[in-house]
Design an enzyme around this catalytic site. Structure first.
Site, PDB file in Angstrom:
ATOM      1  N   CYS A   7     -13.650  -5.171  12.030  1.00  0.00           N
ATOM      2  CA  CYS A   7     -13.041  -6.495  11.866  1.00  0.00           C
ATOM      3  C   CYS A   7     -12.768  -7.145  13.224  1.00  0.00           C
ATOM      4  O   CYS A   7     -12.360  -6.489  14.184  1.00  0.00           O
ATOM      5  CB  CYS A   7     -11.740  -6.367  11.087  1.00  0.00           C
ATOM      6  SG  CYS A   7     -10.994  -7.950  10.695  1.00  0.00           S
ATOM      7  N   CYS A  48      -3.856  -1.852  11.992  1.00  0.00           N
ATOM      8  CA  CYS A  48      -5.000  -1.683  11.091  1.00  0.00           C
ATOM      9  C   CYS A  48      -6.110  -0.794  11.650  1.00  0.00           C
ATOM     10  O   CYS A  48      -6.581  -0.988  12.772  1.00  0.00           O
ATOM     11  CB  CYS A  48      -5.567  -3.052  10.731  1.00  0.00           C
ATOM     12  SG  CYS A  48      -6.853  -2.951   9.477  1.00  0.00           S
ATOM     13  N   CYS A  83      -8.441  -5.086  -7.156  1.00  0.00           N
ATOM     14  CA  CYS A  83      -8.299  -5.836  -5.912  1.00  0.00           C
ATOM     15  C   CYS A  83      -9.407  -5.436  -4.937  1.00  0.00           C
ATOM     16  O   CYS A  83      -9.517  -4.264  -4.580  1.00  0.00           O
ATOM     17  CB  CYS A  83      -6.965  -5.526  -5.240  1.00  0.00           C
ATOM     18  SG  CYS A  83      -5.557  -5.802  -6.291  1.00  0.00           S
ATOM     19  N   CYS A  89      -0.659 -13.650  -3.907  1.00  0.00           N
ATOM     20  CA  CYS A  89      -0.090 -12.330  -3.644  1.00  0.00           C
ATOM     21  C   CYS A  89       0.156 -12.279  -2.145  1.00  0.00           C
ATOM     22  O   CYS A  89      -0.792 -12.344  -1.353  1.00  0.00           O
ATOM     23  CB  CYS A  89      -1.088 -11.257  -4.071  1.00  0.00           C
ATOM     24  SG  CYS A  89      -0.625  -9.587  -3.563  1.00  0.00           S
ATOM     25  N   CYS A 108      -8.543  -9.709  -8.151  1.00  0.00           N
ATOM     26  CA  CYS A 108      -7.828 -10.066  -6.921  1.00  0.00           C
ATOM     27  C   CYS A 108      -8.769  -9.808  -5.753  1.00  0.00           C
ATOM     28  O   CYS A 108      -9.545  -8.852  -5.788  1.00  0.00           O
ATOM     29  CB  CYS A 108      -6.573  -9.206  -6.785  1.00  0.00           C
ATOM     30  SG  CYS A 108      -5.681  -9.484  -5.228  1.00  0.00           S
ATOM     31  N   ARG A 167       5.586  -5.355  -5.337  1.00  0.00           N
ATOM     32  CA  ARG A 167       4.743  -4.146  -5.341  1.00  0.00           C
ATOM     33  C   ARG A 167       5.157  -3.164  -4.256  1.00  0.00           C
ATOM     34  O   ARG A 167       5.201  -3.521  -3.068  1.00  0.00           O
ATOM     35  CB  ARG A 167       3.255  -4.499  -5.171  1.00  0.00           C
ATOM     36  CG  ARG A 167       2.386  -3.223  -5.226  1.00  0.00           C
ATOM     37  CD  ARG A 167       0.894  -3.487  -5.329  1.00  0.00           C
ATOM     38  NE  ARG A 167       0.632  -4.423  -6.390  1.00  0.00           N
ATOM     39  CZ  ARG A 167       0.028  -5.594  -6.222  1.00  0.00           C
ATOM     40  NH1 ARG A 167      -0.411  -5.948  -5.047  1.00  0.00           N
ATOM     41  NH2 ARG A 167      -0.145  -6.392  -7.235  1.00  0.00           N
ATOM     42  N   CYS A 213      -5.116  -6.956  14.424  1.00  0.00           N
ATOM     43  CA  CYS A 213      -3.868  -6.516  13.778  1.00  0.00           C
ATOM     44  C   CYS A 213      -3.542  -5.099  14.245  1.00  0.00           C
ATOM     45  O   CYS A 213      -4.343  -4.177  14.064  1.00  0.00           O
ATOM     46  CB  CYS A 213      -4.019  -6.553  12.263  1.00  0.00           C
ATOM     47  SG  CYS A 213      -4.736  -8.102  11.678  1.00  0.00           S
TER      48      CYS A 213
HETATM   49  N1  SAM Z   1      -8.685  -8.540   6.222  1.00  0.00           N
HETATM   50  C1  SAM Z   1      -7.840  -9.074   5.217  1.00  0.00           C
HETATM   51  C2  SAM Z   1      -6.519  -9.527   5.748  1.00  0.00           C
HETATM   52  O1  SAM Z   1      -6.057  -8.968   6.733  1.00  0.00           O
HETATM   53  O2  SAM Z   1      -5.928 -10.411   5.149  1.00  0.00           O
HETATM   54  C3  SAM Z   1      -7.627  -8.156   4.048  1.00  0.00           C
HETATM   55  C4  SAM Z   1      -7.419  -6.673   4.242  1.00  0.00           C
HETATM   56  S1  SAM Z   1      -5.925  -6.163   5.075  1.00  0.00           S
HETATM   57  C5  SAM Z   1      -6.211  -4.474   5.344  1.00  0.00           C
HETATM   58  C6  SAM Z   1      -4.660  -6.288   3.852  1.00  0.00           C
HETATM   59  C7  SAM Z   1      -3.235  -5.923   4.208  1.00  0.00           C
HETATM   60  O3  SAM Z   1      -3.074  -4.522   4.232  1.00  0.00           O
HETATM   61  C8  SAM Z   1      -2.703  -6.362   5.551  1.00  0.00           C
HETATM   62  O4  SAM Z   1      -2.305  -7.698   5.546  1.00  0.00           O
HETATM   63  C9  SAM Z   1      -1.516  -5.443   5.737  1.00  0.00           C
HETATM   64  O5  SAM Z   1      -0.341  -6.038   5.219  1.00  0.00           O
HETATM   65  C10 SAM Z   1      -1.891  -4.203   4.922  1.00  0.00           C
HETATM   66  N2  SAM Z   1      -2.143  -3.048   5.802  1.00  0.00           N
HETATM   67  C11 SAM Z   1      -3.225  -2.858   6.591  1.00  0.00           C
HETATM   68  N3  SAM Z   1      -3.129  -1.711   7.283  1.00  0.00           N
HETATM   69  C12 SAM Z   1      -1.950  -1.150   6.943  1.00  0.00           C
HETATM   70  C13 SAM Z   1      -1.268   0.055   7.346  1.00  0.00           C
HETATM   71  N4  SAM Z   1      -1.783   0.870   8.250  1.00  0.00           N
HETATM   72  N5  SAM Z   1      -0.084   0.330   6.785  1.00  0.00           N
HETATM   73  C14 SAM Z   1       0.450  -0.512   5.877  1.00  0.00           C
HETATM   74  N6  SAM Z   1      -0.139  -1.657   5.469  1.00  0.00           N
HETATM   75  C15 SAM Z   1      -1.312  -1.981   5.987  1.00  0.00           C
HETATM   76 FE1  SF4 Z   2      -9.011  -7.200   9.891  1.00  0.00          FE
HETATM   77 FE2  SF4 Z   2      -7.354  -5.207   9.342  1.00  0.00          FE
HETATM   78 FE3  SF4 Z   2      -6.399  -7.458  10.332  1.00  0.00          FE
HETATM   79 FE4  SF4 Z   2      -7.370  -7.422   7.803  1.00  0.00          FE
HETATM   80  S1  SF4 Z   2      -5.585  -6.328   8.567  1.00  0.00           S
HETATM   81  S2  SF4 Z   2      -7.752  -8.977   9.393  1.00  0.00           S
HETATM   82  S3  SF4 Z   2      -9.005  -5.912   8.051  1.00  0.00           S
HETATM   83  S4  SF4 Z   2      -7.805  -6.048  11.390  1.00  0.00           S
END
Ligand code: SAM
Ligand code: SF4
Ligand code: DTB
Length: 318
Positions: free
Chosen positions: A53, A60, A97, A188, A128, A260, A57
């Site tokens: 990606c 992530c 989802c 959501c 979703c 949730r 973040c």
């Molecule tokens: N890329 C898209 C986005 O960021 O909107 C969708 C996928 S992203 C992985 C969805 C959500 O998963 C993130 O907004 C975050 O809140 C949650 N998430 C991701 N990694 C996580 C982690 N290590 N622990 C807890 N929640 C996590």
């Molecule tokens: Fe990309 Fe992960 Fe951020 Fe979603 S949460 S935008 S998958 S880096």
């Protein structure tokens, strides 16, 4: 027409900081007025495009910028998605989802995404997706395909956001949420706790969610699952009681939303999960994997439900 905000930082903090017994009592009473306290809605996740990606973040495993080792996959085939949805339905999920590790979808992927929504919907499941930012044309295409919910988390407070993500702004998230809502897709949106934020950031996040023109239909509260090779790999565990306080405060501030208990259940005791359900959490992710990280899985969850006398909400007829 804009409305006066329902919640301020002070009124929300006054709830969040109540003595725990008072907070739990209030949250559970409000929960019972709107919901059957013994029913839990189950959603199943599938990663339809994993890793690589462009966003940064810091929590992530899928960010290419984190130096995380997860390889980038291609968008999965529609048939695989439908097969996964069929299995999820058989295991008691009512919502499927589909998540993609994208900053935003590319136009060339839209037809495939539309086919996924149509196919999952035809099984009688709620649909979703979580695909990153969307433009006006994309929300219309997804809505017309039958997309019920769009997941797009604000993750934390506006103040703390730049410490978590630098490749987009908090306001970008709010803009996409407005597009989704205005197209008539259910929202959501929630966040992650345990990223080093202060209690005030957790409260401000809830204030932002509760004061949206409509509160989100679904509010996922994730406990950070520290991921190797990410900046938050060594983040200290948040006190579980601080987590429960946020669930209870979310229930009180958004009485009719599904709250949730999302990522992080595999590291939680049965007792903490039970406390979260008492505090008003009424939805979970089912299955052994979330997107990339572990989740308790069907047999552990069924044992927990049996112990607590909980039942999954029933699936809509196909
Ligand atoms: N890329 C898209 C986005 O960021 O909107 C969708 C996928 S992203 C992985 C969805 C959500 O998963 C993130 O907004 C975050 O809140 C949650 N998430 C991701 N990694 C996580 C982690 N290590 N622990 C807890 N929640 C996590
Ligand atoms: Fe990309 Fe992960 Fe951020 Fe979603 S949460 S935008 S998958 S880096
Ligand atoms: C949400 O709030 N939590 C889900 C879903 N929305 C997409 C994702 C949790 C991801 C946990 C880490 C992983 O599996 O990589």
């Amino acid at each position: 027409m804009s409305k006066a905000p329902n919640w301020t930082r002070d009124t929300a903090a006054a709830v969040h900081d109540l003595p725990l017994m008072d907070l739990l009592y209030k949250a559970h009473s409000i929960h019972r007025d709107a919901f059957d306290p013994n029913r839990i809605q189950m959603s199943k996740l599938l990663s339809i495009k994993t890793g690589g990606c462009a966003e940064d973040c810091s929590y992530c495993s899928q960010s290419a910028r984190n130096g995380a080792k997860l390889p980038a996959s291609k968008l999965v085939e529609v048939e695989r998605v439908i097969a996964g949805a069929r299995k999820a339905r058989a295991e008691g999920a009512t919502r499927y989802c589909m998540g993609a590790a994208w900053r935003e979808p590319k136009e060339r992927d839209m037809d495939t995404l539309v086919a996924m929504v149509e196919g999952v919907k035809a099984l009688g499941l709620e649909t979703c997706m979580t695909l990153g930012m969307l433009d006006d044309g994309q929300v219309v295409k997804l809505r017309d395909a039958g997309l019920d919910y769009y997941n797009h988390n604000i993750d934390t407070s506006e103040r703390f956001y730049p410490q978590v993500v630098t490749t987009r702004r908090f306001a970008d998230r709010i803009d996409t949420l407005a597009r989704v809502r205005d197209a008539g897709i259910k929202v959501c949106s929630g966040g992650i706790l345990g990223m080093g934020e202060a209690a005030a950031d957790r409260i401000d996040m809830l204030v932002t969610l509760a004061n949206l023109p409509e509160p989100p239909d679904s509010v996922p509260i994730n406990m950070l699952m520290p991921q190797a090779d990410t900046p938050l790999a060594d983040a200290p565990l948040l006190d579980p009681i601080a987590f429960v306080r946020v669930i209870a405060t979310a229930r009180i501030m958004m009485p009719r939303s599904y709250v949730r208990l999302s990522a992080g259940r595999s590291a939680m005791s049965d007792e903490i999960q039970a406390l979260c359900f008492f505090a008003g959490a009424n939805s979970i992710f089912a299955g052994e994997t979330l997107l990339t990280a572990e989740n308790p899985g069907e047999s552990a969850d069924m044992a927990l439900f049996a112990k607590l006398g909980l039942k999954p909400t029933e699936c809509a007829p196909a």
